[in-house]
Structures are given as C-alpha cells and as structure tokens.
Design a protein around this motif. Structure first.
Motif, PDB file in Angstrom:
ATOM      1  N   HIS A 331       0.743  -1.232   0.138  1.00  0.00           N
ATOM      2  CA  HIS A 331       0.078   0.175   0.054  1.00  0.00           C
ATOM      3  C   HIS A 331       0.829   1.305   0.040  1.00  0.00           C
ATOM      4  CE1 HIS A 331      -3.533  -2.490   1.827  1.00  0.00           C
ATOM      5  NE2 HIS A 331      -3.474  -2.480   0.357  1.00  0.00           N
ATOM      6  N   TRP A 332       1.948   1.193  -0.505  1.00  0.00           N
ATOM      7  CA  TRP A 332       2.923   2.393  -0.752  1.00  0.00           C
ATOM      8  C   TRP A 332       2.164   3.719  -1.352  1.00  0.00           C
ATOM      9  CZ3 TRP A 332       4.946   5.767  -4.213  1.00  0.00           C
ATOM     10  CH2 TRP A 332       6.101   6.441  -3.933  1.00  0.00           C
ATOM     11  N   PRO A 333       1.303   3.616  -2.342  1.00  0.00           N
ATOM     12  CA  PRO A 333       0.667   4.730  -2.917  1.00  0.00           C
ATOM     13  C   PRO A 333      -0.327   5.184  -1.562  1.00  0.00           C
ATOM     14  CG  PRO A 333       0.515   3.032  -4.457  1.00  0.00           C
ATOM     15  CD  PRO A 333       1.282   2.340  -3.228  1.00  0.00           C
ATOM     16  N   TRP A 334      -0.789   4.524  -0.669  1.00  0.00           N
ATOM     17  CA  TRP A 334      -1.640   4.993   0.227  1.00  0.00           C
ATOM     18  C   TRP A 334      -0.488   6.027   1.167  1.00  0.00           C
ATOM     19  CZ3 TRP A 334      -5.077   1.112   2.803  1.00  0.00           C
ATOM     20  CH2 TRP A 334      -5.996   0.203   1.833  1.00  0.00           C
ATOM     21  N   ARG A 335       0.275   5.509   1.491  1.00  0.00           N
ATOM     22  CA  ARG A 335       1.408   6.332   2.198  1.00  0.00           C
ATOM     23  C   ARG A 335       1.778   7.723   1.446  1.00  0.00           C
ATOM     24  NH1 ARG A 335       7.213   6.437   3.164  1.00  0.00           N
ATOM     25  NH2 ARG A 335       7.452   4.412   2.086  1.00  0.00           N
ATOM     26  N   ALA A 336       2.091   7.485   0.197  1.00  0.00           N
ATOM     27  CA  ALA A 336       2.562   8.452  -0.434  1.00  0.00           C
ATOM     28  C   ALA A 336       1.508   9.505  -0.587  1.00  0.00           C
ATOM     29  CB  ALA A 336       2.955   7.827  -1.886  1.00  0.00           C
ATOM     30  N   ALA A 337       0.088   9.451  -0.875  1.00  0.00           N
ATOM     31  CA  ALA A 337      -0.918  10.049  -0.923  1.00  0.00           C
ATOM     32  C   ALA A 337      -0.884  10.873   0.393  1.00  0.00           C
ATOM     33  CB  ALA A 337      -2.265   9.365  -1.226  1.00  0.00           C
ATOM     34  N   ALA A 338      -0.769  10.196   1.497  1.00  0.00           N
ATOM     35  CA  ALA A 338      -0.846  10.847   2.735  1.00  0.00           C
ATOM     36  C   ALA A 338       0.212  11.903   3.097  1.00  0.00           C
ATOM     37  CB  ALA A 338      -0.887   9.675   4.011  1.00  0.00           C
ATOM     38  N   GLU A 339       1.378  11.428   2.484  1.00  0.00           N
ATOM     39  CA  GLU A 339       2.687  12.490   2.856  1.00  0.00           C
ATOM     40  C   GLU A 339       2.775  13.481   1.823  1.00  0.00           C
ATOM     41  OE1 GLU A 339       6.340  10.308   2.843  1.00  0.00           O
ATOM     42  OE2 GLU A 339       5.764   8.816   4.084  1.00  0.00           O
ATOM     43  N   LEU A 340       2.123  13.242   0.636  1.00  0.00           N
ATOM     44  CA  LEU A 340       1.922  14.383  -0.306  1.00  0.00           C
ATOM     45  C   LEU A 340       0.766  15.247  -0.282  1.00  0.00           C
ATOM     46  CD1 LEU A 340       3.756  12.267  -3.163  1.00  0.00           C
ATOM     47  CD2 LEU A 340       4.667  14.110  -1.914  1.00  0.00           C
ATOM     48  N   GLY A 341      -0.145  14.892   0.579  1.00  0.00           N
ATOM     49  CA  GLY A 341      -1.530  15.820   0.704  1.00  0.00           C
ATOM     50  C   GLY A 341      -2.342  15.364  -0.419  1.00  0.00           C
ATOM     51  N   ALA A 342      -2.346  14.089  -1.073  1.00  0.00           N
ATOM     52  CA  ALA A 342      -3.244  13.900  -2.211  1.00  0.00           C
ATOM     53  C   ALA A 342      -4.338  12.679  -1.806  1.00  0.00           C
ATOM     54  CB  ALA A 342      -2.289  13.283  -3.402  1.00  0.00           C
ATOM     55  N   GLN A 343      -5.033  12.282  -2.607  1.00  0.00           N
ATOM     56  CA  GLN A 343      -6.135  11.327  -2.615  1.00  0.00           C
ATOM     57  C   GLN A 343      -5.541  10.034  -3.324  1.00  0.00           C
ATOM     58  OE1 GLN A 343      -9.847  12.956  -3.404  1.00  0.00           O
ATOM     59  NE2 GLN A 343     -10.223  13.797  -1.536  1.00  0.00           N
ATOM     60  N   VAL A 344      -6.180   9.107  -3.098  1.00  0.00           N
ATOM     61  CA  VAL A 344      -5.920   7.681  -3.728  1.00  0.00           C
ATOM     62  C   VAL A 344      -7.221   6.918  -3.544  1.00  0.00           C
ATOM     63  CG1 VAL A 344      -5.056   6.544  -1.190  1.00  0.00           C
ATOM     64  CG2 VAL A 344      -3.991   5.965  -3.808  1.00  0.00           C
ATOM     65  N   GLU A 345      -7.218   5.848  -4.644  1.00  0.00           N
ATOM     66  CA  GLU A 345      -8.301   5.218  -4.746  1.00  0.00           C
ATOM     67  C   GLU A 345      -8.186   3.727  -3.803  1.00  0.00           C
ATOM     68  OE1 GLU A 345     -10.432   2.756  -8.420  1.00  0.00           O
ATOM     69  OE2 GLU A 345     -10.845   4.860  -8.431  1.00  0.00           O
ATOM     70  N   ALA A 346      -9.175   3.438  -2.982  1.00  0.00           N
ATOM     71  CA  ALA A 346      -8.947   2.226  -2.381  1.00  0.00           C
ATOM     72  C   ALA A 346     -10.349   1.656  -2.200  1.00  0.00           C
ATOM     73  CB  ALA A 346      -8.398   2.670  -0.708  1.00  0.00           C
ATOM     74  N   PRO A 347     -10.185   0.112  -2.053  1.00  0.00           N
ATOM     75  CA  PRO A 347     -11.671  -0.401  -2.027  1.00  0.00           C
ATOM     76  C   PRO A 347     -12.536  -0.261  -0.768  1.00  0.00           C
ATOM     77  CG  PRO A 347      -9.710  -2.220  -1.314  1.00  0.00           C
ATOM     78  CD  PRO A 347      -9.406  -0.501  -1.846  1.00  0.00           C
ATOM     79  N   PRO A 348     -13.900  -0.224  -0.915  1.00  0.00           N
ATOM     80  CA  PRO A 348     -14.717   0.191  -0.029  1.00  0.00           C
ATOM     81  C   PRO A 348     -14.566  -0.597   1.337  1.00  0.00           C
ATOM     82  CG  PRO A 348     -15.803  -0.833  -1.509  1.00  0.00           C
ATOM     83  CD  PRO A 348     -14.326  -0.498  -2.336  1.00  0.00           C
ATOM     84  N   GLN A 349     -14.147  -1.806   1.134  1.00  0.00           N
ATOM     85  CA  GLN A 349     -13.910  -2.583   2.459  1.00  0.00           C
ATOM     86  C   GLN A 349     -12.927  -2.033   3.327  1.00  0.00           C
ATOM     87  OE1 GLN A 349     -13.857  -3.513  -0.899  1.00  0.00           O
ATOM     88  NE2 GLN A 349     -14.908  -5.606  -1.150  1.00  0.00           N
ATOM     89  N   TYR A 350     -11.987  -1.222   2.684  1.00  0.00           N
ATOM     90  CA  TYR A 350     -10.866  -0.696   3.510  1.00  0.00           C
ATOM     91  C   TYR A 350     -10.989   0.871   3.961  1.00  0.00           C
ATOM     92  CZ  TYR A 350      -7.750  -4.847   2.354  1.00  0.00           C
ATOM     93  OH  TYR A 350      -7.392  -6.010   2.249  1.00  0.00           O
ATOM     94  N   TRP A 351     -12.014   1.349   3.478  1.00  0.00           N
ATOM     95  CA  TRP A 351     -12.366   2.912   3.595  1.00  0.00           C
ATOM     96  C   TRP A 351     -12.437   3.161   5.393  1.00  0.00           C
ATOM     97  CZ3 TRP A 351     -17.194   4.129   0.359  1.00  0.00           C
ATOM     98  CH2 TRP A 351     -16.711   3.901  -0.918  1.00  0.00           C
ATOM     99  N   ARG A 352     -12.595   2.317   6.213  1.00  0.00           N
ATOM    100  CA  ARG A 352     -12.734   2.850   7.477  1.00  0.00           C
ATOM    101  C   ARG A 352     -11.157   2.572   8.178  1.00  0.00           C
ATOM    102  NH1 ARG A 352     -16.964  -1.137  10.267  1.00  0.00           N
ATOM    103  NH2 ARG A 352     -16.212  -2.556   8.475  1.00  0.00           N
ATOM    104  N   SER A 353     -10.332   2.110   7.384  1.00  0.00           N
ATOM    105  CA  SER A 353      -8.752   2.009   7.799  1.00  0.00           C
ATOM    106  C   SER A 353      -7.910   3.319   7.996  1.00  0.00           C
ATOM    107  CB  SER A 353      -7.945   1.021   7.201  1.00  0.00           C
ATOM    108  OG  SER A 353      -7.795   1.505   5.528  1.00  0.00           O
ATOM    109  N   GLN A 354      -8.407   4.353   7.396  1.00  0.00           N
ATOM    110  CA  GLN A 354      -7.566   5.460   7.037  1.00  0.00           C
ATOM    111  C   GLN A 354      -7.778   6.234   8.549  1.00  0.00           C
ATOM    112  OE1 GLN A 354      -9.124   8.635   4.184  1.00  0.00           O
ATOM    113  NE2 GLN A 354     -11.074   7.393   4.463  1.00  0.00           N
ATOM    114  N   PRO A 355      -6.752   6.754   8.967  1.00  0.00           N
ATOM    115  CA  PRO A 355      -6.807   7.543  10.156  1.00  0.00           C
ATOM    116  C   PRO A 355      -7.264   8.728  10.273  1.00  0.00           C
ATOM    117  CG  PRO A 355      -4.426   6.841   9.551  1.00  0.00           C
ATOM    118  CD  PRO A 355      -5.392   6.720   8.469  1.00  0.00           C
ATOM    119  N   ARG A 356      -7.933   9.051  11.162  1.00  0.00           N
ATOM    120  CA  ARG A 356      -9.031  10.324  11.468  1.00  0.00           C
ATOM    121  C   ARG A 356      -8.346  11.700  10.783  1.00  0.00           C
ATOM    122  NH1 ARG A 356     -13.748   9.427  14.370  1.00  0.00           N
ATOM    123  NH2 ARG A 356     -13.721   7.694  15.617  1.00  0.00           N
TER     124      ARG A 356
END
Length: 370
Positions: A331-356
C-alpha cells in the motif's frame, strides 16, 4: 498539488496517477499457467492505488522461459489461467493492467533465484537455449544456438501470438521486454550480438530485429492498446550497450508508434559494474526523455514518496515505477498520498482503515459506513 498523483495518459489509456507497479517475476507458474500465487500477488497489488499494474515478464514461447516457473502466454491453457486472475482483479479494482512480453534467450533454462539461479542440468529438465550468437551468458554455461532465419521468424511470430492473446484477455497495454540481458536486449548489445548478417555489427543492424518485433506486435493489436518497451539503457560494461545507443533505439521506437519507454539497466553481462544507489537509473531516463517525444517511466531504488514526487516535478520522467519497494509495502501509494496531501483510490472494504487525521485520503470514502 502533487504531480505524482496527477492523471496521465499513455495514448488512449488514462491513468489516475503516475505510479507504476513494475513487472516482477514470481517464478511460480505451472507449465506457464498463472496459479493461486498470482491471484494473491496480483490481487493485493491491484488494490494498491497505483496508476498502472504491469504483470511480470511473460514468456512468448516455452523456450523463452527463464525458469520452469515462468509465466507464459503461448497456449490456450496459459490464456485461460491468466483470464481467471484478471477476472478477479476486475471485480474489485479499476486499475489498468498491462503485461510484459518477453523471451529469455540465452538466459533461459535456469533454476529459480531462491534455488541458486544457475543453469538447469539435463536431468533437471534443461532445454537448448537460443540467442543472436552462440555465446553463453557466463563462462562455463552451455552455449545457446544462434537463431537462423526460421528461428527469427518463429520468435517474432510468438511475440505476435502472445500479443493477440493479451488483447483477447482484455489487458490494457503491452510492454515488450528488451532489457536485463534477455533476448531482445541480447540483439541490441554488442556484448551478446556478434552476428555478421543484417542483424549484427552496426547499431542499425543490431536494432533491426527488436524493431521488427515491435512493429509486428504494434500491427497485431488495436491502436487503443498502448505498446511500450522496457530497455536497459546501459550494460554498465565498457564497449557494451550505452545510453547514446539507447537514445537512438528510443527514437526508432518513437517513429514506429511506441507508446512509452521504461528505462532500466544492466543484465547482459556478469562483468557489469552498477553504481547502485537511490534513484541510480533516473538520470538515464532523464537523458532519454530529453531526446524523444514519448512518455518515459523511471525505475530503480525509488523508495520514498518525496523522492518520486521530485523526479516527476523535475521533469526527469513522466511516471515512476516501483518494484521491490511495493513488494515490501503493497500500500505504498496510500502512504505516498498521505505524505503528499493527495487522494488515492482504495476498495470500500478498507475505507474505515484511514486514520482520522487523513479522512479525505480515500476521496469519497464514508468513514462511518457499516
């Protein structure tokens, strides 16, 4: 706004961002057939949020396999097995999926890397390898058979048939493997190509067969399907293939309708001396990008989001490919999006995983949804 997460197009193929998952051999196929491992491996990478997933080097004929475990696309069974994997990916991900088509040439008939990688013995199922010239990859290895006119025609036709199978599978793009010391690279490099006919000697003649293969594949699939090439921009050996020759090859490809060039290096000789370090191949991609009007993918020890962002922002390449880094961190792109202030596509089953504090990371994700 992050350039790494800006959209990009390879011809008619739209990518949601500029992160590419490079093809990485898994040596886990059965008679060339994708197996459960591929379902698991490619499935998790398809959920990574990257812009493009490229399936590992896939042999266009049985003789072109690096190992007995190589993925293939030369039989109906190969095609059906890969169709099963792709169907699962398509059910759960919108990621575009490409495939790398290749032929190992004189580097075929080997053990898998975790068993040593050396040449197979006859009792272990070894087969006769082929190459531009009857020169082994390393001293002590069995020499390959130099391809004659019939052999060249067979290999070219095998690339075409595999490309047609890729199109029938609904894959989104094709990458031809002309890097890492495999057959098409062997034709390019004077280290491996000592022919005295129209396919050897001068740069123009050494490029002829790889260009013919590209032309044949490009003509065999619809224009909606991008066809690109991965190259080794240098052999890292004095007197071998180098970046100036790579530019000439890239220009020849561009003239023939190549959709992108993926810039790696090395692999044709055990004498190579590679100055490995963070982004060590990026300057090669930058030089080629400055010389051709064609999208360029950089790869090679790109491990951090800010590093990838800087490469694209500086115009060194259009896209950045990850290999080992994304195997380690799918999930490197997830971390990259978080660090770069961007958005990334993720499956709905994982939507609740993102930090507040990153509640917008997944775009339209509804955090409270049950």
């Amino acid at each position: 706004m992050s350039l790494l997460f800006s959209p990009f197009s390879l011809g008619p193929l739209a990518l949601r961002n500029r992160i590419v998952i490079a093809p990485m051999c898994q040596y886990s196929a059965e008679d060339g057939n994708a197996a459960d491992w591929h379902l698991i491996h490619l499935g998790q990478l398809a959920l990574s949020g990257a812009g493009l997933l490229i399936i590992e080097a896939t042999a266009v004929e049985a003789l072109g396999r690096i190992t007995l475990g190589d993925l293939g696309l030369y039989t109906d069974d190969n095609q059906a097995a890969l169709a099963r994997v792709l169907a699962a990916i398509r059910r759960h991900s919108r990621i575009p999926v490409a495939i790398q088509l290749g032929h190992a040439g004189r580097k075929a008939s080997s053990h898998v890397p975790w068993a040593g990688g050396q040449c197979l013995a006859p009792a272990e199922g070894a087969w006769q390898t082929v190459a531009p010239s009857a020169l082994p990859h390393a001293p002590g290895e069995p020499p390959p058979t130099a391809l004659d006119a019939d052999g060249l025609a067979r290999v070219k036709a095998a690339f075409v048939r595999a490309a047609q199978r890729a199109d029938a599978l609904g894959l989104d793009a094709i990458e031809l493997h002309a890097a890492h010391g495999y057959l098409l690279h062997q034709f390019l490099s004077p280290i491996a190509n000592r022919r005295e006919d129209e396919f050897g000697g001068s740069l123009e003649r050494r490029m002829r067969f790889p260009l013919e293969v590209f032309e044949a594949v490009r003509a065999a699939v619809p224009q909606r399907m991008p066809v690109g090439v991965r190259i080794s921009a240098t052999d890292w050996v004095e007197g071998g293939w180098d970046v100036d020759q790579s530019i000439a090859f890239a220009q020849g490809l561009a003239q023939r309708g190549c959709s992108f060039i993926h810039v790696s290096s090395g692999g044709v000789s055990p004498q190579q001396k590679i100055p490995v370090g963070p982004g060590y191949q990026v300057p090669l991609a930058e030089r080629i990008r400055a010389a051709v009007d064609m999208p360029v993918i950089a790869v090679g020890l790109v491990t951090e989001p800010q590093q990838a962002e800087a490469i694209v922002a500086a115009g060194q390449s259009d896209l950045v490919a990850l290999a080992r880094a994304i195997l380690f961190e799918p999930h490197w792109p997830w971390r990259a999006a978080a660090e770069l202030g961007a958005q990334v596509e993720a499956p709905p089953q994982y939507w609740r995983s993102q930090p507040r504090e990153l509640k917008a990371l997944f775009g339209d994700a509804r955090i409270g949804q049950r």
